[in-house]
Design an enzyme around this catalytic site. Sequence first.
Site: not given
Length: 303
Positions: A142, A155, A159
Amino acid sequence: MDLTDKVAVVTGSGQGLGLAYAKDLARHGAAVVINDVNQATADAAVAEITAAGGRAVAVVAPVGSTETARALVTGAVDAFGRLDVMVTNAGILRDKVLWKMTDDDFDAVVGVHLRGTFTCVREAVLRFREQGDGGRIICIGSPAGQRGNFGQTNYSGAKSGIVGMVRTWALELQRAGITANAVCPVAATAMTETVPFLAPYIEGMKNGEPLPDIIRREVGMGTPDDAAGIISFLASDAAADITGQAFAVGGDRLALWSHPELTAVEYHDGGWSADDIAAQWTAAFGDSVQSVGEEFPEELMAK
């Protein structure tokens, strides 16, 4: 692009980006293992692919554990005789600012994204090495992992870690003919609906309105289908020499993320004391400080 002889697992592929990846792989001839935590969602995805003439089966299980990773690989081998491609797409969000994020919020996201990528890739590589004719690892990253994102400690960290693992796997697996690459997509999904300035465009798209060029090109965001072609390409024989890369894809844009590189470099005889750094910081490094967070066109952010 002929993937007729390929068998792929796509984690988190009952809907959204994962389903778009699975459908594109199947459209090019690959047999696909659909994975989701919901039986009805997984069955619907399989039905959609098979109705279009593709081949697909479902393995319903939450990604993260070694047991699920083994079940996914076994599901591919039992149904189609082999495994050629592992796409690690499954993910969840538990967004909170650092001081409100709980241990469970952190562990849940890292468990699915980072540990789930590790366990699934490890099991796939064991199978690839047993088969002896290479394989493809495609891990979904991401932009948040490349530049950070407010409220996404868990997150962004996961990532970022995925890209780091991919760079390492590219080195470790090269001799076995196994490639490892990361893809960092931006698409109109439930995850991007939470970005305030993007929400109106996503809502308009749901109503049949086309996304404007500034979104498709400068922001690099489009539909899930727009992000699927790179997956099929990396799964193909045409990508046999591409490994260790991190791709950005979305809308009309395809790009490569660079390695982190040294920018400003200075030397000081005898090493750097704190006072030395303070004295020279502005002149030597001030103009090279890096930005954080995603950078969007100013005209969008001003709205």
